[in-house]
Design an enzyme around this catalytic site. Sequence first.
Site, short mmCIF file in Angstrom:
data_model
loop_
_atom_site.label_atom_id
_atom_site.label_comp_id
_atom_site.label_asym_id
_atom_site.label_seq_id
_atom_site.Cartn_x
_atom_site.Cartn_y
_atom_site.Cartn_z
N CYS A 394 0.83 -1.20 0.00
CA CYS A 394 0.00 0.00 0.00
C CYS A 394 0.86 1.26 0.00
O CYS A 394 1.48 1.56 -1.01
CB CYS A 394 -0.98 -0.03 1.17
SG CYS A 394 -2.37 1.12 0.95
N HIS A 520 -3.45 -5.02 -0.06
CA HIS A 520 -2.98 -5.58 1.21
C HIS A 520 -2.97 -7.10 1.14
O HIS A 520 -3.93 -7.75 1.59
CB HIS A 520 -3.88 -5.12 2.36
CG HIS A 520 -3.74 -3.68 2.72
ND1 HIS A 520 -3.01 -3.25 3.81
CD2 HIS A 520 -4.23 -2.57 2.13
CE1 HIS A 520 -3.06 -1.93 3.87
NE2 HIS A 520 -3.80 -1.49 2.87
N GLU A 522 -1.45 -9.23 2.90
CA GLU A 522 -1.42 -9.89 4.21
C GLU A 522 -2.80 -10.29 4.70
O GLU A 522 -2.96 -11.21 5.51
CB GLU A 522 -0.75 -8.97 5.25
CG GLU A 522 -1.55 -7.76 5.71
CD GLU A 522 -1.45 -6.54 4.81
OE1 GLU A 522 -1.82 -5.43 5.25
OE2 GLU A 522 -1.01 -6.69 3.66
#
Length: 547
Positions: A394, A520, A522
């Site tokens: 990001c 993102h 993750e």
Amino acid sequence: MPDRNSTSAAATTAKFIFVTGGVTSSLGKGIISASLAKLLQARGFRVTIQKFDPYINIDPGTLNPYEHGECYVTDDGAETDLDLGHYERFLNVPTSQANNVTTGRIYDHVIRQEREGAYLGKTVQVVPHITDEIKRRMLLLGQTGQFDVVITEIGGSIGDIESLPFVESVRQLRWELPENSSLVIHLTLLPYLKAAGELKTKPTQHSVRDLRSAGLQPDILVCRSEYPIPTEMRRKIALFCNVNINSVIESLDADSIYSVPLLMLKEHLDERVIKKLKLQGGTHPDLEAWKDFLGRLKNPTEEVTIALVGKYVELPDAYKSIIEAFVHAGAQNECKVTVRSVQSDHINADNVAQLLHGVDGVLVAPGFGERGFEGKILAVQHVRENGIPFFGICLGMQVAVVEFARNVLGLKDASSTEMDAQTANPVIAMMEEQKNITQKGGTMRLGAYDCELRKGSKAAKAYGRNHISERHRHRYEFNNDYLERYEAAGMLASGRNPETGLVEVVELPNHPWFVAGQFHPELKSTVQNPHPLFVRFVKAAIQFRKG
């Protein structure tokens, strides 16, 4: 008091488990909920978990990470509590807006209803109007027909003023649901007094007394402890708290949150739940894949150190999903990943080499605002020029873009309009549809968006496919007016949104591993499916360490 089956609660065939906590916060209700869900899922039941938070914010989207840890984003764009990340990582099942409800969202709905005249002029009160709305939301997922069991975690601790409407709602639901359709698990703490040399049960007794005074009798007690609980102490707890002795569950401190399901299996938590709810059709728990993951996690053959460069590194929960994604990727590579936190505020030209000395890779983390921005740029310059594996997420991607503009394209004043609204070279700029927005909550580019990866790129090789979908949470984007200059100089836009053409991934083909994404990744990493970008980043770090 209403008769059982007197409301629409009887219409659902799902079973409901309510998880409350007492004595202190941060005992791990989310991990216990996720662990129980994993055990039931391993027996073949369809399970989901929802979190009810007592704060008045509509969602965590506007909360400072220091206040509440990271904001977890779902596929449908909901900004939610970080516990939903645990739910997804354990169950490998996506959550949604329906899985996280706050007091603010409840009151917002009820007040809107009142303004529209939905209550026909009646006095709107906590009971029944607020509690009715809470109950409606508690039942929603169970009424979809998609789940056999719905686990509801109640945020906060018993005795908190703000939690009372949720506890009252559970009390009412327990009367309205059919028999054997619900149970309450209460998580407490057994503190160890070093001077006395023993565990103490009094805080647990008081916590259960507070719960019972609110009208709820726990069916199962899960007791957090640093030491094993003697049988005699279990009897004492059972006697004073009105539960069966085999419903006093020991929850010892674990070396990893991923060990907790096996600890709960050993304590027969799932068996107690199945018996009390009279659940039918379950099988012997299949946890072989989970045990295999734990085996690789606890017996690594490699070790790397990754620098996590961010502005909230003092609080690990601020980057919880990133930390856990490294756990998953590390296990996949049979590698212990040590994450070294580096405060981006502290980085300057004189100390950047020292702060990043000895690391095998650098991840520049997401964030908002100007603080620490220049430090992140120096970190990216250092890894780009020294061939150290780099991963940007990001804002981390935006930093990489600005750094490349300044030090490769020669645009010394290049910046993001988030940091410098007057920059002459806005290589990162706000999306057009964001420019007239004044409200902060829930107004960013949120949720899952498609991305087409360039064939043969590092990103495409990592994923093993060219079409992906990833979750977003941001307002600013790569400025496509500069795209040709970037690609001519060697930074490729290797991932783009097929509808808008927005750049999603940038990378340097001639660097060992230099990949950054606007999304993102993750948020989609789970025990069962470690995220491919993290897996390849860790692999690149292993190769870098070996030289």
